[in-house]
Design a protein around this motif. Structure first.
Motif, mmCIF file in Angstrom:
data_model
loop_
_atom_site.group_PDB
_atom_site.id
_atom_site.type_symbol
_atom_site.label_atom_id
_atom_site.label_comp_id
_atom_site.label_asym_id
_atom_site.label_seq_id
_atom_site.Cartn_x
_atom_site.Cartn_y
_atom_site.Cartn_z
ATOM 1 N N GLY A 170 0.790 -1.223 0.000
ATOM 2 C CA GLY A 170 0.000 0.000 0.000
ATOM 3 C C GLY A 170 0.823 1.274 0.000
ATOM 4 O O GLY A 170 0.281 2.365 0.221
ATOM 5 N N LYS A 171 2.118 1.179 -0.280
ATOM 6 C CA LYS A 171 2.981 2.360 -0.265
ATOM 7 C C LYS A 171 2.985 3.094 -1.596
ATOM 8 O O LYS A 171 3.324 4.273 -1.679
ATOM 9 C CB LYS A 171 4.401 1.953 0.124
ATOM 10 C CG LYS A 171 4.512 1.415 1.554
ATOM 11 C CD LYS A 171 5.939 1.011 1.877
ATOM 12 C CE LYS A 171 6.047 0.491 3.315
ATOM 13 N NZ LYS A 171 7.439 0.060 3.631
ATOM 14 N N LEU A 172 2.648 2.402 -2.674
ATOM 15 C CA LEU A 172 2.530 2.995 -3.998
ATOM 16 C C LEU A 172 1.242 2.496 -4.645
ATOM 17 O O LEU A 172 0.711 1.452 -4.270
ATOM 18 C CB LEU A 172 3.722 2.619 -4.884
ATOM 19 C CG LEU A 172 5.093 3.228 -4.556
ATOM 20 C CD1 LEU A 172 6.162 2.618 -5.455
ATOM 21 C CD2 LEU A 172 5.081 4.738 -4.685
ATOM 22 N N ARG A 173 0.764 3.244 -5.637
ATOM 23 C CA ARG A 173 -0.444 2.829 -6.367
ATOM 24 C C ARG A 173 -0.048 2.466 -7.791
ATOM 25 O O ARG A 173 0.641 3.230 -8.476
ATOM 26 C CB ARG A 173 -1.469 3.961 -6.388
ATOM 27 C CG ARG A 173 -2.789 3.574 -7.086
ATOM 28 C CD ARG A 173 -3.751 4.757 -7.166
ATOM 29 N NE ARG A 173 -3.946 5.341 -5.856
ATOM 30 C CZ ARG A 173 -3.883 6.645 -5.603
ATOM 31 N NH1 ARG A 173 -3.616 7.492 -6.579
ATOM 32 N NH2 ARG A 173 -4.076 7.092 -4.387
ATOM 33 N N ALA A 174 -0.458 1.291 -8.236
ATOM 34 C CA ALA A 174 -0.180 0.840 -9.600
ATOM 35 C C ALA A 174 -1.344 1.201 -10.508
ATOM 36 O O ALA A 174 -2.505 0.915 -10.193
ATOM 37 C CB ALA A 174 0.056 -0.659 -9.620
ATOM 38 N N LEU A 175 -1.030 1.800 -11.661
ATOM 39 C CA LEU A 175 -2.076 2.173 -12.617
ATOM 40 C C LEU A 175 -2.072 1.294 -13.859
ATOM 41 O O LEU A 175 -3.013 1.354 -14.647
ATOM 42 C CB LEU A 175 -1.901 3.641 -13.027
ATOM 43 C CG LEU A 175 -2.015 4.683 -11.908
ATOM 44 C CD1 LEU A 175 -1.878 6.080 -12.486
ATOM 45 C CD2 LEU A 175 -3.330 4.536 -11.158
ATOM 46 N N GLY A 176 -1.027 0.495 -14.042
ATOM 47 C CA GLY A 176 -1.000 -0.382 -15.209
ATOM 48 C C GLY A 176 0.363 -1.010 -15.404
ATOM 49 O O GLY A 176 1.364 -0.561 -14.837
ATOM 50 N N VAL A 177 0.389 -2.073 -16.207
ATOM 51 C CA VAL A 177 1.638 -2.721 -16.584
ATOM 52 C C VAL A 177 1.861 -2.524 -18.079
ATOM 53 O O VAL A 177 0.914 -2.332 -18.843
ATOM 54 C CB VAL A 177 1.658 -4.225 -16.216
ATOM 55 C CG1 VAL A 177 1.616 -4.416 -14.719
ATOM 56 C CG2 VAL A 177 0.501 -4.963 -16.883
ATOM 57 N N THR A 178 3.127 -2.576 -18.479
ATOM 58 C CA THR A 178 3.479 -2.196 -19.841
ATOM 59 C C THR A 178 3.493 -3.350 -20.847
ATOM 60 O O THR A 178 3.796 -3.136 -22.016
ATOM 61 C CB THR A 178 4.866 -1.530 -19.862
ATOM 62 O OG1 THR A 178 5.841 -2.482 -19.400
ATOM 63 C CG2 THR A 178 4.888 -0.304 -18.961
ATOM 64 N N SER A 179 3.185 -4.554 -20.401
ATOM 65 C CA SER A 179 3.171 -5.706 -21.302
ATOM 66 C C SER A 179 1.861 -5.762 -22.084
ATOM 67 O O SER A 179 0.878 -5.084 -21.748
ATOM 68 C CB SER A 179 3.362 -6.997 -20.505
ATOM 69 O OG SER A 179 2.472 -7.040 -19.403
ATOM 70 N N ALA A 180 1.845 -6.583 -23.135
ATOM 71 C CA ALA A 180 0.637 -6.718 -23.957
ATOM 72 C C ALA A 180 -0.466 -7.466 -23.200
ATOM 73 O O ALA A 180 -1.652 -7.243 -23.426
ATOM 74 C CB ALA A 180 0.965 -7.443 -25.256
ATOM 75 N N LYS A 181 -0.045 -8.366 -22.302
ATOM 76 C CA LYS A 181 -0.996 -9.124 -21.489
ATOM 77 C C LYS A 181 -0.724 -8.863 -20.013
ATOM 78 O O LYS A 181 0.371 -8.484 -19.638
ATOM 79 C CB LYS A 181 -0.870 -10.623 -21.781
ATOM 80 C CG LYS A 181 -1.206 -11.013 -23.214
ATOM 81 C CD LYS A 181 -1.061 -12.517 -23.408
ATOM 82 C CE LYS A 181 -1.400 -12.920 -24.840
ATOM 83 N NZ LYS A 181 -1.242 -14.389 -25.038
ATOM 84 N N ARG A 182 -1.716 -9.082 -19.185
ATOM 85 C CA ARG A 182 -1.545 -8.900 -17.751
ATOM 86 C C ARG A 182 -0.498 -9.878 -17.218
ATOM 87 O O ARG A 182 -0.342 -10.979 -17.739
ATOM 88 C CB ARG A 182 -2.871 -9.098 -17.013
ATOM 89 C CG ARG A 182 -3.929 -8.066 -17.368
ATOM 90 C CD ARG A 182 -5.096 -8.118 -16.399
ATOM 91 N NE ARG A 182 -6.148 -7.173 -16.782
ATOM 92 C CZ ARG A 182 -7.103 -6.749 -15.961
ATOM 93 N NH1 ARG A 182 -7.147 -7.198 -14.702
ATOM 94 N NH2 ARG A 182 -8.018 -5.897 -16.373
ATOM 95 N N SER A 183 0.178 -9.470 -16.181
ATOM 96 C CA SER A 183 1.212 -10.310 -15.590
ATOM 97 C C SER A 183 0.592 -11.347 -14.667
ATOM 98 O O SER A 183 -0.280 -11.019 -13.857
ATOM 99 C CB SER A 183 2.194 -9.456 -14.789
ATOM 100 O OG SER A 183 3.053 -10.267 -14.016
ATOM 101 N N PRO A 184 1.021 -12.610 -14.755
ATOM 102 C CA PRO A 184 0.521 -13.641 -13.835
ATOM 103 C C PRO A 184 0.815 -13.308 -12.370
ATOM 104 O O PRO A 184 0.104 -13.761 -11.480
ATOM 105 C CB PRO A 184 1.287 -14.898 -14.270
ATOM 106 C CG PRO A 184 1.676 -14.640 -15.684
ATOM 107 C CD PRO A 184 1.939 -13.163 -15.760
ATOM 108 N N ALA A 185 1.840 -12.484 -12.137
ATOM 109 C CA ALA A 185 2.194 -12.129 -10.768
ATOM 110 C C ALA A 185 1.233 -11.101 -10.172
ATOM 111 O O ALA A 185 1.139 -10.973 -8.954
ATOM 112 C CB ALA A 185 3.618 -11.573 -10.710
ATOM 113 N N ALA A 186 0.529 -10.380 -11.034
ATOM 114 C CA ALA A 186 -0.423 -9.361 -10.566
ATOM 115 C C ALA A 186 -1.580 -9.256 -11.557
ATOM 116 O O ALA A 186 -1.747 -8.236 -12.229
ATOM 117 C CB ALA A 186 0.277 -8.022 -10.405
#
Length: 327
Positions: free
Chosen positions: A220-236
């Motif tokens: 909860g220390k940072l907010r994620a708005l998106g990942v840069t890969s073409a598909k979502r990451s299995p880790a998140a």
């Protein structure tokens, strides 16, 4: 007499040529017989460092020789990469190369201390990972669309990176080009220097490697708005891609690969490649990497060389279109 000398020299050269493959094979059979050095081109704690230390631990156990990790950060990774480029080609000096050191920097820096292709012996692709767009919690935007609207409304934003030429840097440049937001690049000497300023709100955002920022997002220390890969990451899987969130076609994947100094004999390079791929394919190492957002790769040196060439072409266009320069 002179003719006899020429004939003797020719025979000696022929004998040397014939014995070279045998000598290389013998070198591979005896490899390693002294400590190996793995150079990490960035500060401790990031994905290159994680991979370097995992390999060092497992290679040392497999071969019974010390494997030493040395962090040589600076100039977008160029300092550490150049160090390995200038070492003897015997397999005892390796570098965890990145998309920056081996695909981007050639277009971004007006003068490079090494040739990204000619000055290295490719070993294997280690892993890939998306970058993650993270902002500090005081930014009044919960989604990528809200963030883009905010940027267009409020004007200049700042984006941090672990150094000019990194995938973190050019991801920001690509975002700037595609959104039209006025964004200033703030390069740091490694991720360890950038994150405190992001956490403190002194910079607006960062496209950090997932292994570095995912723990901070989970805490909860940072907010994620998106990942840069073409598909979502299995880790998140709960974090959407930037492409699906309003910027179709946006893709900027970081990758990490192992290289040796130029001139390393193929049998030696093949021996390293086989052992490293074995490590990456092992269930425990694979799970460890996947859990932090790194997708283990492996593969042949030829596959790495081909992939590197395609990435050089891709990122040269991104750098040209953005107008980014490192110096």
């Amino acid at each position: 007499m002179f003719t006899k000398m020429l004939c003797g020299a020719a025979a000696l050269a022929a004998a040397f040529t014939l014995s070279a493959p045998a000598a290389a094979q013998s070198a591979a059979q005896n490899f390693p017989n002294k400590p190996i050095h793995i150079i990490v081109t960035f500060t401790p704690g990031g994905a290159p460092d994680i991979l370097g230390r995992l390999l060092a631990e497992r290679l040392q156990a497999a071969w019974g020789q010390p494997v030493i990790v040395e962090n040589k950060p600076g100039a977008g990774g160029n300092i550490g990469a150049d160090y390995v480029a200038k070492q003897p080609g015997d397999g005892y000096n390796l570098v965890v190369g990145t998309v920056g050191t081996h695909a981007i920097n050639g277009a971004l820096y007006s003068k490079m201390p090494y040739d990204m292709v000619k000055d290295f012996t490719p070993i294997t692709l280690l892993a890939t990972t998306p970058n993650m767009l993270v902002v500090h919690n005081n930014v009044p935007a919960k989604t990528l669309k809200e963030f883009i609207d905010l940027g267009k409304k409020e004007g200049k934003m700042t984006f941090a990176s672990s150094g000019s030429g990194t995938s973190i840097h050019v991801s920001g440049e690509l975002f700037k080009t595609m959104t039209g937001i006025d964004m200033e690049h703030i390069p740091y000497k490694g991720r360890a220097s950038a994150i405190p300023d992001l956490l403190g709100g002194r910079v607006t955002m960062m496209f950090d490697n997932m292994p570095s920022s995912l723990p901070l997002v989970r805490e909860g220390k940072l907010r994620a708005l998106g990942v840069t890969s073409a598909k979502r990451s299995p880790a998140a899987p709960d974090i959407p891609t930037i492409a699906e969130s309003g910027l179709p076609g946006f893709e900027a994947v970081s990758w990490f690969a192992l290289y040796a100094s130029p001139g390393t004999p193929k049998p030696v390079a093949d021996k390293i490649q086989a052992e490293v791929t074995k490590i990456l394919k092992s269930p425990d190492a694979s799970k460890k990497l996947l859990d932090i957002g790194l997708e283990p790769a492996g593969g042949t040196a030829e596959e790495l060389a081909s992939y590197q060439r395609s990435e050089i072409t891709k990122w040269a266009k991104v750098v040209k279109d953005s107008g980014a320069k490192a110096d």
